[in-house]
Scaffold this motif. Sequence first.
Motif, PDB file in Angstrom:
ATOM      1  N   UNK A  50      73.662 -68.125   3.359  1.00 60.45           N
ATOM      2  CA  UNK A  50      73.372 -68.070   4.864  1.00 60.45           C
ATOM      3  C   UNK A  50      72.403 -67.132   4.983  1.00 60.45           C
ATOM      4  N   UNK A  51      71.642 -67.104   6.190  1.00 65.61           N
ATOM      5  CA  UNK A  51      70.709 -66.141   6.455  1.00 65.61           C
ATOM      6  C   UNK A  51      71.405 -65.204   7.659  1.00 65.61           C
ATOM      7  N   UNK A  52      70.883 -64.165   7.908  1.00 68.15           N
ATOM      8  CA  UNK A  52      71.451 -63.417   9.049  1.00 68.15           C
ATOM      9  C   UNK A  52      70.347 -62.272   9.567  1.00 68.15           C
ATOM     10  N   UNK A  53      70.578 -62.131  10.953  1.00 65.87           N
ATOM     11  CA  UNK A  53      69.677 -60.994  11.622  1.00 65.87           C
ATOM     12  C   UNK A  53      70.373 -60.155  11.716  1.00 65.87           C
ATOM     13  N   UNK A  54      71.878 -59.901  11.416  1.00 64.53           N
ATOM     14  CA  UNK A  54      72.660 -58.948  11.696  1.00 64.53           C
ATOM     15  C   UNK A  54      73.010 -58.059  10.537  1.00 64.53           C
ATOM     16  N   UNK A  55      73.534 -56.783  10.433  1.00 64.30           N
ATOM     17  CA  UNK A  55      73.646 -56.158   9.175  1.00 64.30           C
ATOM     18  C   UNK A  55      75.219 -56.392   8.655  1.00 64.30           C
ATOM     19  N   UNK A  56      76.228 -57.091   9.741  1.00 66.75           N
ATOM     20  CA  UNK A  56      77.438 -57.266   9.332  1.00 66.75           C
ATOM     21  C   UNK A  56      78.170 -58.334  10.177  1.00 66.75           C
ATOM     22  N   UNK A  57      79.139 -59.118   9.745  1.00 71.06           N
ATOM     23  CA  UNK A  57      79.810 -60.200  10.225  1.00 71.06           C
ATOM     24  C   UNK A  57      81.009 -60.240   9.581  1.00 71.06           C
ATOM     25  N   UNK A  58      81.567 -61.590   9.520  1.00 65.20           N
ATOM     26  CA  UNK A  58      82.937 -61.587   8.743  1.00 65.20           C
ATOM     27  C   UNK A  58      82.917 -63.337   8.719  1.00 65.20           C
ATOM     28  N   UNK A  59      83.591 -63.552   7.422  1.00 64.84           N
ATOM     29  CA  UNK A  59      83.962 -64.732   6.903  1.00 64.84           C
ATOM     30  C   UNK A  59      85.482 -65.246   7.062  1.00 64.84           C
ATOM     31  N   UNK A  60      85.780 -66.497   7.332  1.00 68.42           N
ATOM     32  CA  UNK A  60      87.350 -66.816   7.534  1.00 68.42           C
ATOM     33  C   UNK A  60      87.950 -67.085   6.167  1.00 68.42           C
ATOM     34  N   UNK A  61      88.951 -66.723   6.091  1.00 69.87           N
ATOM     35  CA  UNK A  61      89.631 -66.895   4.759  1.00 69.87           C
ATOM     36  C   UNK A  61      91.209 -66.800   4.777  1.00 69.87           C
ATOM     37  N   UNK A  62      91.756 -67.964   4.845  1.00 72.84           N
ATOM     38  CA  UNK A  62      93.376 -67.892   5.214  1.00 72.84           C
ATOM     39  C   UNK A  62      94.114 -68.396   3.930  1.00 72.84           C
ATOM     40  N   UNK A  63      94.112 -67.688   2.972  1.00 73.23           N
ATOM     41  CA  UNK A  63      94.368 -68.093   1.746  1.00 73.23           C
ATOM     42  C   UNK A  63      95.980 -67.380   1.418  1.00 73.23           C
ATOM     43  N   UNK A  64      96.554 -67.440   0.399  1.00 77.60           N
ATOM     44  CA  UNK A  64      97.548 -66.908  -0.026  1.00 77.60           C
ATOM     45  C   UNK A  64      97.265 -65.670  -0.805  1.00 77.60           C
ATOM     46  N   UNK A  65      96.218 -65.819  -1.411  1.00 75.53           N
ATOM     47  CA  UNK A  65      95.617 -64.618  -2.462  1.00 75.53           C
ATOM     48  C   UNK A  65      94.171 -64.793  -2.574  1.00 75.53           C
ATOM     49  N   UNK A  66      93.617 -63.453  -2.293  1.00 72.69           N
ATOM     50  CA  UNK A  66      92.264 -63.293  -2.525  1.00 72.69           C
ATOM     51  C   UNK A  66      91.960 -62.779  -4.059  1.00 72.69           C
ATOM     52  N   UNK A  67      91.389 -63.398  -4.799  1.00 70.73           N
ATOM     53  CA  UNK A  67      91.048 -62.953  -6.201  1.00 70.73           C
ATOM     54  C   UNK A  67      89.777 -62.347  -6.433  1.00 70.73           C
ATOM     55  N   UNK A  68      88.640 -62.674  -5.461  1.00 68.06           N
ATOM     56  CA  UNK A  68      87.230 -62.473  -5.880  1.00 68.06           C
ATOM     57  C   UNK A  68      86.611 -62.510  -4.420  1.00 68.06           C
ATOM     58  N   UNK A  69      85.676 -61.597  -4.242  1.00 66.31           N
ATOM     59  CA  UNK A  69      84.677 -61.689  -3.246  1.00 66.31           C
ATOM     60  C   UNK A  69      83.382 -60.887  -3.629  1.00 66.31           C
ATOM     61  N   UNK A  70      82.185 -61.722  -3.583  1.00 69.52           N
ATOM     62  CA  UNK A  70      81.077 -61.041  -4.047  1.00 69.52           C
ATOM     63  C   UNK A  70      79.980 -61.413  -3.176  1.00 69.52           C
ATOM     64  N   UNK A  71      79.432 -60.390  -2.606  1.00 68.52           N
ATOM     65  CA  UNK A  71      78.192 -60.725  -1.716  1.00 68.52           C
ATOM     66  C   UNK A  71      77.094 -60.202  -2.341  1.00 68.52           C
ATOM     67  N   UNK A  72      75.833 -61.312  -2.659  1.00 71.00           N
ATOM     68  CA  UNK A  72      74.716 -60.906  -2.981  1.00 71.00           C
ATOM     69  C   UNK A  72      74.926 -60.087  -4.371  1.00 71.00           C
ATOM     70  N   UNK A  73      75.845 -60.530  -5.080  1.00 69.20           N
ATOM     71  CA  UNK A  73      76.182 -59.860  -6.465  1.00 69.20           C
ATOM     72  C   UNK A  73      76.935 -58.599  -6.454  1.00 69.20           C
ATOM     73  N   UNK A  74      77.398 -58.045  -5.308  1.00 71.55           N
ATOM     74  CA  UNK A  74      78.206 -56.742  -5.005  1.00 71.55           C
ATOM     75  C   UNK A  74      79.700 -57.272  -4.936  1.00 71.55           C
TER      76      UNK A  74
END
Length: 826
Positions: A50-74
């Motif tokens: 995705x592209x963005x004109x803002x510096x921050x936002x949020x993504x929706x994730x309603x799982x039982x367990x979050x094991x990894x989240x990587x943004x632009x390699x970070x």
Amino acid sequence: MSAGADGRTSLTRAEAEVRAGAVSVQSVEVALDLTDEAGPTFGSRSVIRFSSTASETFVDFAGEELTAAVLNGRPLDLAAWSRARIPLTGLQADNVLEVEGRMGYSSDGEGLHRHVDPADGRTYLYAMSFLDAAPRWYACFDQPDLKTRCTFDVTAPVGWTVLGNGPAEVLEPGRWRIVSAHPLSTYFTTLVAGPYASVHGEHDGIPLGLHVRASLRAELEAQAPDMLAVTAASFDYYHRLFGIRYPFGEYHQAFVPDFNAGAMENPGCVTFRDSYVPRGRITHAEQGTRAGTIAHEMAHQWFGDLVTMRWWDDLWLNESFAEYLAHRCCTEATPYALWTEFGIARKDWGSVADQSPSTHPVAGNEAPDAAAALQNFDGISYAKGAAVLRQLATYVGDDVFLDGLRDHISSHAYGNATFADLVGSWTRAGAQDLPAWAQAWLRTSGMDTLDVEHADAGVRLVATPSEGSPVRPHTVQVGVVDEALALTVLDPVTVGGEPSPVVPVAGPAVLVTPDATDVAWAKVRFGPDGWERVAAALPTLQDETASVAIWNAVRDAVRDADLDPRAALDLVATSLPQQRSEVVWDSVLAFARTQLAGVYAPVGERAGRAARVREVAWRLVDGAAPRSDRQLVSFRQAVRLETDPDRLAAWFDGTDLPPGLGLDPELVWSVVERWCALGTGTGLLDQALARDPSASGQVHAARARAARPDAEAKAAAWRLLVEPSPAGAYELYATGDGFWTAGQEELTTPYVARYFAEIGGTARFREGWALGQVATQAFPRTAATPEALQAADAALRTDLAAQVRRAVVDGTDKIRRAVASLARWP
């Protein structure tokens, strides 16, 4: 690794507008591991570009367990995940987000639902992403105006059928890839996976598929020719209507278990509740209802999927149009003329909603968040909206109406649009004064009343607005029943302005009905002595459309305490056997059974009134031809009214049945449910479950257990309704349905106060559709007492989840109306 999100936050309109203004999604790639059929969770990995004109936002994730989240390699801080949102900071102009976790299989029909068929022990999956359930099976920007192309890479057991929003390519045994042909909104993404039985076809170059769990294979194969024929005819109709071919490739229709809605319009793979593939006889009217649903979901492929609303307060742009166009399509292009069904069933559903305290305008509801929008997914958005569109087509002319639709679809294809955009299309097509018309019809709520006053030159039509609303323009055709009891339908006239029009009537009239063609959205009355006139004319009135409008007026007048329920029951007894439509028979008999002999009758008179309804049902059974639809429809109602358990037991054994009538599995269960409601035994129930341990059998058994007039059975049923339970959603709905059985008021009265005290607590362990539906089904609908109203009003002063509050508001209005009627007509 981070633990599950603590609750969920419903997306607000303001948040959606900010995110849509800043974010543009190029693609979503989802990898799902469904190989563990028995485990509580499955693996889900999303890659979102995705592209963005803002510096921050949020993504929706309603799982039982979050094991990894990587943004632009970070790597992101997993502990920041809260309330089903992952905050995204440090955004660049172009971004790649990777989210991986464990998602929970659901049993409530939302997210990725898992059903194990008791008939063969096999596992069936399907995804329901509406209204905000997509994040329950994959991470995404979940709002309707962030459309994007989607790819689903699915690993599942070898031999399964895997379907979705595009053709399923087999990459290797046990692995499939589904790529959408065009951008999709998250709410209509889907996946259907399991050992489904299938029937395939093709029409006009479009591959077709019908799918159902394997235990219903024989039923699907028997009924597939009708469904494929309706599908083909509907494609031809919509291709002509819209001037744009179906754009989503293959067209699959999957009939799935435990489905909450009637169907869901996922592009390329529509999901339906599997009761549309019945296990026994299906009447022509039921085939018509199914055809209407097929045509409704197909209309969505253009109105909703190709062009999608920008925010949920334009939900009616989806549902009202699909409802209206489906009835046109079926009536004009299939063997199923559906306007009678629309009038007697759908309009009545909508009119009840439009007169409830929870009423709302068709359009422009300004839903502040997604959860609030879900509460407007009702008879107003469907039936009232469709009826209003029918009026609009008359107001602007059919050519202008359809030209505007074509302009709207072509102008906004593959994107999002608003009501203002649609008004612009109609204006370009030649419509005039639409803003004023829309303000009167679409941005106000409630129903006007159309009545007649007898004048020297004929009759004067009078339109009275609902409280707080302006009078709307109604274009109607007056019907006159003369002394020979023949009906004459007069030319159209518009009422709603000043002065009220006088309609000439030649000669004495037994009855004048303001809406003989049943096109108005209004409460209909017949003058100061109107009910006596109706009683004189209705028994011999053969015009089906005019009679539908009159029966709707009867039901409405009972609910308004304008008509004594005993007089309404007299009308049923004298007039219903002369009606020709089994759809009318079924709807009116159900009203008489549940309302006139139920909540609108004093408790001590309910059995006597039920006996009168039973006598009418048997007159219809006896007067119908053997093996006819009319015989079956009437017998189904008679079973629900039977008071002799021995006779029910004989029917269960296949004896003492009306000539030519055989019991199919669903009718057997109706007999069992009624038998259980009359006594404390379980003999027939045990036998029926041994014969039919299917999923449908389990649901029927839940209803039968809850209906038993036994204190222990009621206590067990109550625990299912108000405490956490592993029971499936359908079993819970059936439990609530069976609990408040008429004739058991002494046993159920203590639970009335308990409902209002305890139902709010169910929001701790239920959510979404199931939360509201259980609250609705469990509502004490037989308790028409001032004490029940006091308890209800006290509950409504507390903090209730939106779904529970809507159920309590609507249920309370129904018993409040019954209490008012009983006070006026004791």
